[in-house]
Scaffold this motif. Sequence first.
Motif, PDB file in Angstrom:
ATOM      1  N   ALA A 153       4.685   4.429  13.493  1.00 57.02           N
ATOM      2  CA  ALA A 153       5.203   3.246  12.764  1.00 57.02           C
ATOM      3  C   ALA A 153       4.077   2.219  12.600  1.00 57.02           C
ATOM      4  N   TRP A 154       3.281   2.016  13.665  1.00 56.24           N
ATOM      5  CA  TRP A 154       2.155   1.080  13.624  1.00 56.24           C
ATOM      6  C   TRP A 154       1.176   1.496  12.532  1.00 56.24           C
ATOM      7  N   LEU A 155       0.870   2.793  12.443  1.00 56.80           N
ATOM      8  CA  LEU A 155      -0.052   3.310  11.424  1.00 56.80           C
ATOM      9  C   LEU A 155       0.480   3.025  10.020  1.00 56.80           C
ATOM     10  N   VAL A 156       1.758   3.322   9.796  1.00 60.58           N
ATOM     11  CA  VAL A 156       2.353   3.111   8.466  1.00 60.58           C
ATOM     12  C   VAL A 156       2.287   1.632   8.084  1.00 60.58           C
ATOM     13  N   LEU A 157       2.583   0.748   9.032  1.00 63.40           N
ATOM     14  CA  LEU A 157       2.578  -0.698   8.741  1.00 63.40           C
ATOM     15  C   LEU A 157       1.164  -1.181   8.438  1.00 63.40           C
ATOM     16  N   VAL A 158       0.183  -0.646   9.163  1.00 60.66           N
ATOM     17  CA  VAL A 158      -1.210  -1.047   8.897  1.00 60.66           C
ATOM     18  C   VAL A 158      -1.656  -0.502   7.544  1.00 60.66           C
ATOM     19  N   ALA A 159      -1.267   0.749   7.239  1.00 65.59           N
ATOM     20  CA  ALA A 159      -1.617   1.334   5.930  1.00 65.59           C
ATOM     21  C   ALA A 159      -1.008   0.501   4.807  1.00 65.59           C
ATOM     22  N   GLN A 160       0.212   0.050   5.038  1.00 63.48           N
ATOM     23  CA  GLN A 160       0.892  -0.768   4.028  1.00 63.48           C
ATOM     24  C   GLN A 160       0.140  -2.085   3.822  1.00 63.48           C
ATOM     25  N   LEU A 212      -6.249   7.179   7.515  1.00 68.55           N
ATOM     26  CA  LEU A 212      -6.556   8.006   8.698  1.00 68.55           C
ATOM     27  C   LEU A 212      -8.004   8.481   8.691  1.00 68.55           C
ATOM     28  N   THR A 213      -8.510   8.860   7.506  1.00 73.17           N
ATOM     29  CA  THR A 213      -9.834   9.499   7.464  1.00 73.17           C
ATOM     30  C   THR A 213     -10.965   8.549   7.103  1.00 73.17           C
ATOM     31  N   GLN A 214     -10.647   7.383   6.499  1.00 71.58           N
ATOM     32  CA  GLN A 214     -11.743   6.528   6.021  1.00 71.58           C
ATOM     33  C   GLN A 214     -11.738   5.115   6.616  1.00 71.58           C
ATOM     34  N   THR A 215     -10.920   4.862   7.667  1.00 66.03           N
ATOM     35  CA  THR A 215     -10.967   3.540   8.307  1.00 66.03           C
ATOM     36  C   THR A 215     -11.148   3.698   9.816  1.00 66.03           C
ATOM     37  N   ASP A 264      -9.493   5.826  15.128  1.00 66.84           N
ATOM     38  CA  ASP A 264      -9.019   5.545  16.503  1.00 66.84           C
ATOM     39  C   ASP A 264      -7.621   6.119  16.696  1.00 66.84           C
ATOM     40  N   TRP A 265      -6.775   5.973  15.658  1.00 65.54           N
ATOM     41  CA  TRP A 265      -5.404   6.475  15.746  1.00 65.54           C
ATOM     42  C   TRP A 265      -5.402   7.997  15.962  1.00 65.54           C
ATOM     43  N   LEU A 266      -6.242   8.693  15.201  1.00 64.36           N
ATOM     44  CA  LEU A 266      -6.306  10.166  15.321  1.00 64.36           C
ATOM     45  C   LEU A 266      -6.778  10.574  16.716  1.00 64.36           C
ATOM     46  N   GLU A 267      -7.788   9.853  17.229  1.00 63.13           N
ATOM     47  CA  GLU A 267      -8.294  10.172  18.577  1.00 63.13           C
ATOM     48  C   GLU A 267      -7.175  10.011  19.609  1.00 63.13           C
ATOM     49  N   ARG A 268      -6.412   8.911  19.473  1.00 63.67           N
ATOM     50  CA  ARG A 268      -5.344   8.686  20.457  1.00 63.67           C
ATOM     51  C   ARG A 268      -4.235   9.714  20.299  1.00 63.67           C
ATOM     52  N   PHE A 269      -4.030  10.184  19.058  1.00 65.56           N
ATOM     53  CA  PHE A 269      -2.994  11.198  18.832  1.00 65.56           C
ATOM     54  C   PHE A 269      -3.397  12.513  19.512  1.00 65.56           C
ATOM     55  N   VAL A 270      -4.693  12.835  19.428  1.00 62.38           N
ATOM     56  CA  VAL A 270      -5.189  14.051  20.102  1.00 62.38           C
ATOM     57  C   VAL A 270      -5.004  13.918  21.625  1.00 62.38           C
ATOM     58  N   ILE A 271      -5.316  12.726  22.167  1.00 63.70           N
ATOM     59  CA  ILE A 271      -5.136  12.510  23.617  1.00 63.70           C
ATOM     60  C   ILE A 271      -3.655  12.709  23.987  1.00 63.70           C
ATOM     61  N   LEU A 300       6.365   0.502   1.049  1.00 62.48           N
ATOM     62  CA  LEU A 300       6.542   1.620   1.986  1.00 62.48           C
ATOM     63  C   LEU A 300       6.624   2.939   1.220  1.00 62.48           C
ATOM     64  N   THR A 301       7.345   2.946   0.081  1.00 59.61           N
ATOM     65  CA  THR A 301       7.486   4.177  -0.712  1.00 59.61           C
ATOM     66  C   THR A 301       6.106   4.646  -1.194  1.00 59.61           C
ATOM     67  N   GLU A 302       5.319   3.678  -1.668  1.00 58.64           N
ATOM     68  CA  GLU A 302       3.981   4.044  -2.165  1.00 58.64           C
ATOM     69  C   GLU A 302       3.136   4.617  -1.019  1.00 58.64           C
ATOM     70  N   VAL A 303       3.272   4.051   0.192  1.00 59.87           N
ATOM     71  CA  VAL A 303       2.482   4.545   1.331  1.00 59.87           C
ATOM     72  C   VAL A 303       2.768   6.030   1.547  1.00 59.87           C
ATOM     73  N   PHE A 304       4.033   6.432   1.379  1.00 55.66           N
ATOM     74  CA  PHE A 304       4.388   7.842   1.621  1.00 55.66           C
ATOM     75  C   PHE A 304       4.174   8.707   0.383  1.00 55.66           C
ATOM     76  N   SER A 305       4.310   8.084  -0.821  1.00 58.81           N
ATOM     77  CA  SER A 305       4.218   8.920  -2.039  1.00 58.81           C
ATOM     78  C   SER A 305       2.767   9.136  -2.445  1.00 58.81           C
ATOM     79  N   GLN A 306       1.895   8.202  -2.171  1.00 53.09           N
ATOM     80  CA  GLN A 306       0.479   8.381  -2.527  1.00 53.09           C
ATOM     81  C   GLN A 306      -0.298   8.804  -1.263  1.00 53.09           C
ATOM     82  N   ASP A 307      -1.587   9.121  -1.377  1.00 56.13           N
ATOM     83  CA  ASP A 307      -2.324   9.611  -0.185  1.00 56.13           C
ATOM     84  C   ASP A 307      -2.901   8.452   0.632  1.00 56.13           C
TER      85      ASP A 307
END
Length: 329
Positions: A68-75, A95-98, A103-110, A82-89
Amino acid sequence: MDDPLIYARAVHFAATITVVGAVFFIVFVAEPAFRRAGHDARLPALMRPCLAWIAWIGLVVAVLSGAAWLVLVAQSMSDSSLTEVFSQDILWVVLTQTGFGRDWLERFVIACLLAALFACFLSARRGKPLWIKTAAVVLAAALVGSLARAGHAVGGGGFEGIVHPAADVLHLIAAAAWVGMLLPLALVLAAAGRDAASLDIARAATVRFSTLGIASVATLLVTGSVNTWYLAGSISALADTDYGHLLLSKVALFLAMVAIAAINRLLLTPRLVQDDSVAATRGALRQLRRNSVIEVAVGATIIAIVAVLGVTPPGLHEGMMTPHAHHSH
Ligand code: HEM
């Protein structure tokens, strides 16, 4: 207060501190205390599944609130709906360019590695191999410590750029080691007392928790002061800013928790461990139970304040743009 990011942060901090606290409690308090009781002790068989549930629920809620935190930051980064966040890339780009996304991906792996380890670490079997316990503690510390990268501690240069994030990592680990272990302790104290073996376990758990608690409180105070110095290190930053007022209320709650902990350590624990009077032992157990529940509630309030602090401009920077304003997400 209507910023959904505050709620996502609050739930994420609370869930992360809960799962990490459960791992620390199992390794440093529960299993050593359970070892004191014989093979037929009732309490370990009752508590092991409870502690496993706390750890699993904490981890799942941490991952969901992290999403949820990731989606809100992306928004907010893409200024889109919110719809655009999910409908577009947008999510993939964040995730890949910020920095936040990486950091989010690293914590997800942990979190995934911890979940894989939980299959063995949280099994009801007595006596886990040392490498499993060590890996669980290291991954848990990494899961909570890496939250520092989403806070105000990053962004400074030179000496500050090293000391501040390092202090914040220790601050987060100490927060999990104290506040995160309170809930499991309250459950052990609630289930103990019906037989001599469980009373013995309650004694051992209380003494171990209290000793670790002193180290955590000292670490929180020192690293909290470092955080305060860099983010609100002046009288006016503390007295005249929203950030300062929030921080002062947090420190006041911290001091209230320390006062309760002092009563537990200096008055109630000696009564619990003495053998002269069963009534005094049972009375102390009852009061320690009540106090640990009060401390859990105060700790949860502190975490809620922290969730707001993290999205509030730091006291030293309120109203003025500095060269390396501490930003947080
Ligand atoms: C039970 C005690 C405490 C708990 C559970 C706690 C927990 C936390 C947590 C989870 C964070 C977030 C770290 C981040 O986002 O980077 C934080 C930040 C912070 N803490 Fe504490 N803390 C405690 C005590 C203290 C004390 C005693 C002080 C001051 C002496 C303090 C000062 C701070 C400051 C200034 C920050 C930075 C907030 C920000 O701008 O993001 N904390 N604390």
